[in-house]
Scaffold this motif. Sequence first.
Motif, PDB file in Angstrom:
ATOM      1  N   ALA A  57       0.837  -1.212   0.000  1.00 44.15           N
ATOM      2  CA  ALA A  57       0.000   0.000   0.000  1.00 44.15           C
ATOM      3  C   ALA A  57       0.864   1.251   0.000  1.00 44.15           C
ATOM      4  O   ALA A  57       0.578   2.220  -0.705  1.00 44.15           O
ATOM      5  N   LEU A  58       1.946   1.229   0.788  1.00 45.29           N
ATOM      6  CA  LEU A  58       2.879   2.364   0.775  1.00 45.29           C
ATOM      7  C   LEU A  58       3.535   2.479  -0.596  1.00 45.29           C
ATOM      8  O   LEU A  58       3.664   3.582  -1.138  1.00 45.29           O
ATOM      9  N   ALA A  59       3.916   1.358  -1.176  1.00 44.29           N
ATOM     10  CA  ALA A  59       4.541   1.382  -2.502  1.00 44.29           C
ATOM     11  C   ALA A  59       3.613   2.019  -3.534  1.00 44.29           C
ATOM     12  O   ALA A  59       4.065   2.789  -4.388  1.00 44.29           O
ATOM     13  N   ARG A  60       2.307   1.730  -3.448  1.00 41.84           N
ATOM     14  CA  ARG A  60       1.359   2.353  -4.390  1.00 41.84           C
ATOM     15  C   ARG A  60       1.331   3.873  -4.199  1.00 41.84           C
ATOM     16  O   ARG A  60       1.255   4.625  -5.173  1.00 41.84           O
ATOM     17  N   VAL A  63       4.504   5.289  -5.793  1.00 40.85           N
ATOM     18  CA  VAL A  63       4.384   5.329  -7.258  1.00 40.85           C
ATOM     19  C   VAL A  63       3.447   6.458  -7.682  1.00 40.85           C
ATOM     20  O   VAL A  63       3.739   7.188  -8.645  1.00 40.85           O
ATOM     21  N   ALA A  64       2.335   6.637  -6.990  1.00 47.91           N
ATOM     22  CA  ALA A  64       1.416   7.735  -7.320  1.00 47.91           C
ATOM     23  C   ALA A  64       2.118   9.085  -7.167  1.00 47.91           C
ATOM     24  O   ALA A  64       1.941   9.985  -7.999  1.00 47.91           O
ATOM     25  N   SER A  65       2.926   9.217  -6.139  1.00 46.32           N
ATOM     26  CA  SER A  65       3.687  10.452  -5.942  1.00 46.32           C
ATOM     27  C   SER A  65       4.677  10.664  -7.089  1.00 46.32           C
ATOM     28  O   SER A  65       4.799  11.772  -7.624  1.00 46.32           O
ATOM     29  N   ARG A  81      11.261   1.275  -7.514  1.00 43.94           N
ATOM     30  CA  ARG A  81      10.716   1.769  -6.242  1.00 43.94           C
ATOM     31  C   ARG A  81       9.548   0.914  -5.763  1.00 43.94           C
ATOM     32  O   ARG A  81       9.413   0.668  -4.576  1.00 43.94           O
ATOM     33  N   GLN A  82       8.709   0.479  -6.698  1.00 45.62           N
ATOM     34  CA  GLN A  82       7.583  -0.401  -6.339  1.00 45.62           C
ATOM     35  C   GLN A  82       8.107  -1.647  -5.630  1.00 45.62           C
ATOM     36  O   GLN A  82       7.600  -2.043  -4.584  1.00 45.62           O
ATOM     37  N   THR A  87       8.955  -4.832  -0.675  1.00 46.81           N
ATOM     38  CA  THR A  87       9.639  -6.038  -0.212  1.00 46.81           C
ATOM     39  C   THR A  87      10.619  -5.833   0.939  1.00 46.81           C
ATOM     40  O   THR A  87      11.072  -6.831   1.507  1.00 46.81           O
ATOM     41  N   MET A  88      10.966  -4.608   1.267  1.00 48.00           N
ATOM     42  CA  MET A  88      11.875  -4.419   2.394  1.00 48.00           C
ATOM     43  C   MET A  88      11.205  -4.980   3.658  1.00 48.00           C
ATOM     44  O   MET A  88       9.994  -4.831   3.833  1.00 48.00           O
ATOM     45  N   PRO A  89      11.971  -5.605   4.548  1.00 47.48           N
ATOM     46  CA  PRO A  89      11.348  -6.171   5.743  1.00 47.48           C
ATOM     47  C   PRO A  89      10.561  -5.141   6.560  1.00 47.48           C
ATOM     48  O   PRO A  89       9.483  -5.438   7.062  1.00 47.48           O
ATOM     49  N   MET A  90      11.089  -3.939   6.665  1.00 46.21           N
ATOM     50  CA  MET A  90      10.413  -2.869   7.397  1.00 46.21           C
ATOM     51  C   MET A  90      10.826  -1.540   6.787  1.00 46.21           C
ATOM     52  O   MET A  90      11.958  -1.380   6.322  1.00 46.21           O
TER      53      MET A  90
END
Length: 196
Positions: A57-60, A63-65, A81-82, A87-90
């Motif tokens: 959700a953060l990745a989306r 990408v929108a930004s 970036r997506q 996929t980063m653990p945190m």
Amino acid sequence: MPSLDLLLSRFSTDALAEPAPQGAVLDTILSTAMRAPDHGRLRPWRYVIVQGDARPALARRIVASMKRLDPDVAPAKIEKRQTRFSTMPMIIVLGMHLRPGDKIPLIEQELAVGAAAMNILNALHATGFGGVWVSGDVAYDPELAAELGFPAPHGLAGFLFVGTPRPGARGPTRRAVDDYVAEWTGTPVRFGADDA
């Protein structure tokens, strides 16, 4: 001396795997921020922890930004970036709770946020974890900042990717400090690093 050895061995890496710190260990790591230099005791740092199913959700949002800031952004940059934010653990969102009208200049408030983030990176290393501080154009997008809980005048200082360094992860060879230090004797100084 062991503490200095620890600081001298720290490096940034995005070659990270599970696990990321949790519970009391994470609380201790984040508590090191409270020891950062902080003129006026404003404590301008704020942290948003993103992990598990919240990462895509953060990745989306990232990408929108990117597309909002640059409608012609390269697909490869979007994909990179997506993937990283998914996929980063945190991910620790580095928020800045700024007070523009305060007697403490904004630059000093921002420097305090940076000092606190560095304490966290050092604490990650000291506890066997690793991380890297990333920013990029999206870190300066006020709309993304607001979506993450930091409406203007507040903002973002970037993101920490956090996890366990993968086997073989190591930092770059560090340059000697000599070219970055000069003694002032009454005339303007010059640095060897600036002659390169």
